[in-house]
Design a protein around this motif. Structure first.
Motif, PDB file in Angstrom:
ATOM      1  N   PHE A  57     -74.288  29.703 -54.600  1.00 37.39           N
ATOM      2  CA  PHE A  57     -73.459  30.514 -55.487  1.00 37.39           C
ATOM      3  C   PHE A  57     -74.323  31.568 -56.180  1.00 37.39           C
ATOM      4  O   PHE A  57     -75.376  31.250 -56.726  1.00 37.39           O
ATOM      5  CB  PHE A  57     -72.787  29.640 -56.549  1.00 37.39           C
ATOM      6  N   THR A  58     -73.859  32.792 -56.144  1.00 37.74           N
ATOM      7  CA  THR A  58     -74.532  33.906 -56.819  1.00 37.74           C
ATOM      8  C   THR A  58     -73.616  34.410 -57.930  1.00 37.74           C
ATOM      9  O   THR A  58     -72.407  34.557 -57.716  1.00 37.74           O
ATOM     10  CB  THR A  58     -74.817  35.050 -55.840  1.00 37.74           C
ATOM     11  N   PHE A  59     -74.171  34.676 -59.124  1.00 37.12           N
ATOM     12  CA  PHE A  59     -73.367  35.200 -60.222  1.00 37.12           C
ATOM     13  C   PHE A  59     -74.276  35.674 -61.350  1.00 37.12           C
ATOM     14  O   PHE A  59     -75.443  35.288 -61.434  1.00 37.12           O
ATOM     15  CB  PHE A  59     -72.391  34.140 -60.752  1.00 37.12           C
ATOM     16  N   ASP A  60     -73.709  36.501 -62.211  1.00 34.65           N
ATOM     17  CA  ASP A  60     -74.384  36.934 -63.428  1.00 34.65           C
ATOM     18  C   ASP A  60     -74.007  35.947 -64.529  1.00 34.65           C
ATOM     19  O   ASP A  60     -72.849  35.888 -64.944  1.00 34.65           O
ATOM     20  CB  ASP A  60     -73.945  38.356 -63.799  1.00 34.65           C
ATOM     21  N   PHE A  61     -74.976  35.183 -64.995  1.00 31.59           N
ATOM     22  CA  PHE A  61     -74.720  34.085 -65.925  1.00 31.59           C
ATOM     23  C   PHE A  61     -74.123  34.560 -67.247  1.00 31.59           C
ATOM     24  O   PHE A  61     -73.450  33.803 -67.943  1.00 31.59           O
ATOM     25  CB  PHE A  61     -76.030  33.326 -66.181  1.00 31.59           C
ATOM     26  N   SER A  62     -74.339  35.825 -67.590  1.00 33.30           N
ATOM     27  CA  SER A  62     -73.817  36.335 -68.852  1.00 33.30           C
ATOM     28  C   SER A  62     -72.366  36.801 -68.753  1.00 33.30           C
ATOM     29  O   SER A  62     -71.722  37.051 -69.776  1.00 33.30           O
ATOM     30  CB  SER A  62     -74.680  37.514 -69.345  1.00 33.30           C
ATOM     31  N   LYS A  63     -71.834  36.906 -67.529  1.00 34.88           N
ATOM     32  CA  LYS A  63     -70.505  37.487 -67.355  1.00 34.88           C
ATOM     33  C   LYS A  63     -69.461  36.531 -66.804  1.00 34.88           C
ATOM     34  O   LYS A  63     -68.286  36.880 -66.709  1.00 34.88           O
ATOM     35  CB  LYS A  63     -70.608  38.714 -66.434  1.00 34.88           C
ATOM     36  N   VAL A  64     -69.902  35.324 -66.389  1.00 34.71           N
ATOM     37  CA  VAL A  64     -68.965  34.333 -65.846  1.00 34.71           C
ATOM     38  C   VAL A  64     -69.239  32.977 -66.494  1.00 34.71           C
ATOM     39  O   VAL A  64     -70.266  32.788 -67.139  1.00 34.71           O
ATOM     40  CB  VAL A  64     -69.087  34.202 -64.310  1.00 34.71           C
ATOM     41  N   TYR A  65     -68.301  32.048 -66.290  1.00 28.18           N
ATOM     42  CA  TYR A  65     -68.521  30.692 -66.806  1.00 28.18           C
ATOM     43  C   TYR A  65     -69.110  29.821 -65.699  1.00 28.18           C
ATOM     44  O   TYR A  65     -68.587  29.768 -64.598  1.00 28.18           O
ATOM     45  CB  TYR A  65     -67.207  30.070 -67.297  1.00 28.18           C
ATOM     46  N   TRP A  66     -70.191  29.148 -66.027  1.00 33.59           N
ATOM     47  CA  TRP A  66     -70.789  28.170 -65.109  1.00 33.59           C
ATOM     48  C   TRP A  66     -71.434  27.056 -65.925  1.00 33.59           C
ATOM     49  O   TRP A  66     -72.124  27.326 -66.910  1.00 33.59           O
ATOM     50  CB  TRP A  66     -71.849  28.819 -64.210  1.00 33.59           C
ATOM     51  N   ASN A  67     -71.214  25.832 -65.505  1.00 31.75           N
ATOM     52  CA  ASN A  67     -71.816  24.679 -66.171  1.00 31.75           C
ATOM     53  C   ASN A  67     -72.285  23.703 -65.102  1.00 31.75           C
ATOM     54  O   ASN A  67     -71.469  23.049 -64.447  1.00 31.75           O
ATOM     55  CB  ASN A  67     -70.806  24.009 -67.108  1.00 31.75           C
ATOM     56  N   SER A  68     -73.600  23.604 -64.913  1.00 31.60           N
ATOM     57  CA  SER A  68     -74.145  22.739 -63.857  1.00 31.60           C
ATOM     58  C   SER A  68     -73.850  21.261 -64.093  1.00 31.60           C
ATOM     59  O   SER A  68     -73.877  20.465 -63.155  1.00 31.60           O
ATOM     60  CB  SER A  68     -75.656  22.953 -63.737  1.00 31.60           C
ATOM     61  N   ARG A  69     -73.563  20.887 -65.341  1.00 29.18           N
ATOM     62  CA  ARG A  69     -73.256  19.482 -65.625  1.00 29.18           C
ATOM     63  C   ARG A  69     -71.918  19.048 -65.025  1.00 29.18           C
ATOM     64  O   ARG A  69     -71.615  17.854 -64.984  1.00 29.18           O
ATOM     65  CB  ARG A  69     -73.246  19.249 -67.140  1.00 29.18           C
ATOM     66  N   LEU A  70     -71.133  20.008 -64.559  1.00 27.60           N
ATOM     67  CA  LEU A  70     -69.840  19.687 -63.968  1.00 27.60           C
ATOM     68  C   LEU A  70     -69.928  19.381 -62.471  1.00 27.60           C
ATOM     69  O   LEU A  70     -68.907  19.170 -61.835  1.00 27.60           O
ATOM     70  CB  LEU A  70     -68.863  20.848 -64.181  1.00 27.60           C
ATOM     71  N   HIS A  71     -71.155  19.355 -61.907  1.00 23.94           N
ATOM     72  CA  HIS A  71     -71.243  19.222 -60.446  1.00 23.94           C
ATOM     73  C   HIS A  71     -70.645  17.908 -59.949  1.00 23.94           C
ATOM     74  O   HIS A  71     -70.051  17.860 -58.872  1.00 23.94           O
ATOM     75  CB  HIS A  71     -72.688  19.382 -59.962  1.00 23.94           C
ATOM     76  N   THR A  72     -70.764  16.819 -60.730  1.00 19.28           N
ATOM     77  CA  THR A  72     -70.172  15.552 -60.284  1.00 19.28           C
ATOM     78  C   THR A  72     -68.650  15.613 -60.315  1.00 19.28           C
ATOM     79  O   THR A  72     -67.980  15.011 -59.473  1.00 19.28           O
ATOM     80  CB  THR A  72     -70.658  14.371 -61.152  1.00 19.28           C
ATOM     81  N   GLU A  73     -68.090  16.349 -61.274  1.00 13.84           N
ATOM     82  CA  GLU A  73     -66.636  16.521 -61.312  1.00 13.84           C
ATOM     83  C   GLU A  73     -66.164  17.395 -60.154  1.00 13.84           C
ATOM     84  O   GLU A  73     -65.134  17.112 -59.532  1.00 13.84           O
ATOM     85  CB  GLU A  73     -66.217  17.134 -62.651  1.00 13.84           C
ATOM     86  N   HIS A  74     -66.923  18.438 -59.841  1.00 13.22           N
ATOM     87  CA  HIS A  74     -66.586  19.257 -58.668  1.00 13.22           C
ATOM     88  C   HIS A  74     -66.543  18.379 -57.411  1.00 13.22           C
ATOM     89  O   HIS A  74     -65.579  18.414 -56.647  1.00 13.22           O
ATOM     90  CB  HIS A  74     -67.629  20.370 -58.470  1.00 13.22           C
ATOM     91  N   GLU A  75     -67.585  17.577 -57.223  1.00 12.26           N
ATOM     92  CA  GLU A  75     -67.683  16.750 -56.012  1.00 12.26           C
ATOM     93  C   GLU A  75     -66.612  15.656 -55.994  1.00 12.26           C
ATOM     94  O   GLU A  75     -66.063  15.331 -54.938  1.00 12.26           O
ATOM     95  CB  GLU A  75     -69.083  16.149 -55.917  1.00 12.26           C
ATOM     96  N   ARG A  76     -66.310  15.089 -57.171  1.00 13.66           N
ATOM     97  CA  ARG A  76     -65.275  14.033 -57.236  1.00 13.66           C
ATOM     98  C   ARG A  76     -63.932  14.563 -56.754  1.00 13.66           C
ATOM     99  O   ARG A  76     -63.243  13.926 -55.950  1.00 13.66           O
ATOM    100  CB  ARG A  76     -65.145  13.530 -58.672  1.00 13.66           C
ATOM    101  N   LEU A  77     -63.577  15.742 -57.225  1.00 13.77           N
ATOM    102  CA  LEU A  77     -62.270  16.295 -56.873  1.00 13.77           C
ATOM    103  C   LEU A  77     -62.242  16.779 -55.430  1.00 13.77           C
ATOM    104  O   LEU A  77     -61.271  16.544 -54.706  1.00 13.77           O
ATOM    105  CB  LEU A  77     -61.934  17.441 -57.832  1.00 13.77           C
ATOM    106  N   ILE A  78     -63.315  17.433 -55.002  1.00 12.56           N
ATOM    107  CA  ILE A  78     -63.379  17.926 -53.621  1.00 12.56           C
ATOM    108  C   ILE A  78     -63.259  16.764 -52.627  1.00 12.56           C
ATOM    109  O   ILE A  78     -62.659  16.901 -51.557  1.00 12.56           O
ATOM    110  CB  ILE A  78     -64.681  18.719 -53.397  1.00 12.56           C
ATOM    111  N   SER A  79     -63.805  15.613 -52.995  1.00 17.03           N
ATOM    112  CA  SER A  79     -63.728  14.441 -52.109  1.00 17.03           C
ATOM    113  C   SER A  79     -62.288  13.972 -51.897  1.00 17.03           C
ATOM    114  O   SER A  79     -61.988  13.281 -50.931  1.00 17.03           O
ATOM    115  CB  SER A  79     -64.569  13.287 -52.670  1.00 17.03           C
ATOM    116  N   ARG A  80     -61.386  14.356 -52.786  1.00 20.42           N
ATOM    117  CA  ARG A  80     -59.976  13.962 -52.659  1.00 20.42           C
ATOM    118  C   ARG A  80     -59.193  14.908 -51.753  1.00 20.42           C
ATOM    119  O   ARG A  80     -58.098  14.559 -51.303  1.00 20.42           O
ATOM    120  CB  ARG A  80     -59.316  13.934 -54.040  1.00 20.42           C
ATOM    121  N   PHE A  81     -59.730  16.093 -51.529  1.00 21.65           N
ATOM    122  CA  PHE A  81     -59.040  17.052 -50.669  1.00 21.65           C
ATOM    123  C   PHE A  81     -59.319  16.718 -49.209  1.00 21.65           C
ATOM    124  O   PHE A  81     -60.464  16.487 -48.825  1.00 21.65           O
ATOM    125  CB  PHE A  81     -59.521  18.485 -50.938  1.00 21.65           C
TER     126      PHE A  81
END
Length: 234
Positions: free
Chosen positions: A47-71
């Motif tokens: 993922f590429t992005f400007d950290f000052s202009k978008v929302y990103w939180n690396s601590r959410l990676h387990t939540e991203h993976e949990r939900l993606i596993s359901r798809f």
């Protein structure tokens, strides 16, 4: 921090709390390069992005993976507040069909770049609507995608692989994946206000009677899961 961590290039400090509709905050550069464009690897994606202009939180990676596993491959997901694509892009790699939406023009810009960089353009469609408008239009947007592609996504073949039984080098064959005509999941990852958008789902299909007539006759039709993130304040 820079002395102890050779891979870190820039150190920043929050000037204020998250207070904008795009969930961004002002930053002050304390040391290092005055460059807030980053590359982040997560869920086997870049993922590429400007950290000052978008929302990103690396601590959410387990939540991203949990939900993606359901798809499941071949299912359809509406990502209402998609950001730069932490749910949408890895789901696309699983051959999940995703309508990926975000209102922030900067998030939309980097989302499109991340879709291209991770080669998921056949499965992930970037959109730039207000969340409420996206929910309202989502059945029609999916119908348009279905009609544009005659109901299928073609996955080209030609990738080389070794047959485990014979040891021969073979090439994969092209595959056709059917685009569903209804959503299996909606993701609403905007904890501060996602709950206020839920009323838009009430009577959603009744506002699109022609689409409702088509999907209600399909034997596997089910109403979508709505994964709504929110804050619990003690």
């Amino acid at each position: 921090i820079l002395d102890k961590n050779s891979k870190i290039e820039t150190v920043v400090d929050k000037v204020d709390s998250i207070a904008t509709k795009f969930r961004t905050f002002q930053m002050r550069i304390l040391a290092g390069k005055p460059d807030l464009l980053v590359e982040q690897r997560e869920s086997n994606c870049k993922f590429t992005f400007d950290f000052s202009k978008v929302y990103w939180n690396s601590r959410l990676h387990t939540e991203h993976e949990r939900l993606i596993s359901r798809f499941q491959p071949g299912e359809c997901v509406g990502d209402v507040f998609a950001g730069v694509g932490p749910f949408s892009v890895p789901a696309g790699k699983k051959k999940v069909i995703v309508l990926s939406n975000d209102l922030n023009p900067e998030s939309f810009k980097y989302m499109k770049q991340n879709i291209i960089d991770n080669k998921v353009g056949s499965f992930v469609k970037p959109l730039n609507y207000d969340g409420r408008e996206f929910i309202n239009k989502s059945p029609k947007l999916l119908e348009e995608w279905y009609n544009e592609n005659n109901g299928t996504i073609v996955v080209p073949g030609g990738k080389k692989y070794k047959d485990t039984k014979t040891g021969e080098t073979k090439k994969t064959e092209a595959k056709e994946i059917e685009i569903p005509q209804y959503f299996h999941h909606y993701v609403m990852n905007l904890p501060d206000s996602a709950l206020s958008f839920l009323d838009e789902f009430v009577g959603l299909y009744s506002r699109h009677p022609q689409i409702a007539a088509v999907i209600q006759n399909q034997p596997n039709f089910k109403l979508a899961w709505i994964h709504c993130h929110c804050f619990e304040k003690y």
